[in-house]
Scaffold this active site. Sequence first.
Site, PDB file in Angstrom:
ATOM      1  N   HIS A 116      29.201 111.495 -22.241  1.00 49.17           N
ATOM      2  CA  HIS A 116      30.462 110.837 -21.854  1.00 49.17           C
ATOM      3  C   HIS A 116      30.242 109.362 -21.465  1.00 49.17           C
ATOM      4  CE1 HIS A 116      29.232 111.985 -17.790  1.00 49.17           C
ATOM      5  NE2 HIS A 116      29.731 113.209 -17.873  1.00 49.17           N
TER       6      HIS A 116
ATOM      7  N   ASP B 267      34.827 117.770 -22.076  1.00 43.35           N
ATOM      8  CA  ASP B 267      34.287 117.850 -20.708  1.00 43.35           C
ATOM      9  C   ASP B 267      35.193 118.754 -19.856  1.00 43.35           C
ATOM     10  OD1 ASP B 267      32.513 117.390 -18.639  1.00 43.35           O
ATOM     11  OD2 ASP B 267      33.381 115.468 -18.055  1.00 43.35           O
TER      12      ASP B 267
END
Length: 369
Positions: A204, A262
């Site tokens: 990320h 996520d």
Amino acid sequence: MTQRVTGKVVTPTGVIRQGCVELDGERITAVAEYPAKRDGHWIVPGFVDMHTHGGGGHTFTTGDADAARAAAAFHRRHGTTTLLASLVSSPFELMRTATAAFAPLVREGVLAGVHFEGPYLSAARCGAQNPEFLRDPSTDELGRLVAEGDGAVRMVTLAPERPGALDAIKLLTSHGVVAAVGHTDATWEQTRAAVSAGASVGTHLFNGMRPLHHREPGPVVALLEAPNVVCELVADGVHLHDGMLTFAAAVAGPERIALVTDAMAAAGMPDGEYELGGQPVAVADGVARLARDGAIAGSTLTMDAALRHAVTAGIPITDAVRMVATTPARAVGLGDRVGALQTGRRADLVVLDDELTVVRVMRAGTWLD
């Protein structure tokens, strides 16, 4: 038995406006024009989520096999036909028990592998990771997990500045496990050293990382400029501004950007109180934050929503589809099996309407309920 699915077919090289995907059993046998019939639906490859902690009220983070099945089933309904079960920073014994519990699901095909996001992460950039469990990388621990998983462990995220990180990266890659850089306060030089050692994913990007600075570019620039690194982005409008989403996509190109969710257990669920890695999480207006300090605690995103968000932000649909399927599949070593509507690949596909909402999902040649 041969099946044919017609519509606007999105391939890695473009869109066949009047096309079809033919399949026999579990495999795609042809992708071609099919002008005899018009269909307004988009036909795209099944999504590949290389970073998700749960969904539909179920979590991967406790190592419970039944919860993992339920979370995977939730994401399949949103078009994700391939996913890694991501854990958060945990004691070694939980990592072992989770590996043992999930390995049969990997062999069965419910999961594509296990992703350990931590515990070898930076305390300064731990975000929603539990600081109680953070520690330096251990080749002994990793060696045991890889051996006991017998192919189940597919990716490990670590901070390259921690002592022992480079040795850990070399160990992982020597066993075919993807080493990812994330939750890191590393310098540009330290990140480049990790890439040289074999790290090939940025976890990320931007989130849980030392920020950009013109005199210290840090990990973001080092990862974006590395030609062999795939950078994850959480396209939910919360983790990063749409301008940063499109900037990163323009710099790295769709072949090096993987959209991920996520997601945590609250994905697809009402606002309320949840848990992540032993820490209370409050979800309000669909945004998950740690109760203790307000840090973003994963997301409530699904891959179909990530695709819609990316297209709305200005990313062409062919590029966005690469970013939710083709690129993540290649990043975790599955690019020869899934992630694209091409002859020989597994027949995973998603039918979307013109608003890019899921209409139907097929996995391995079978339509899901």
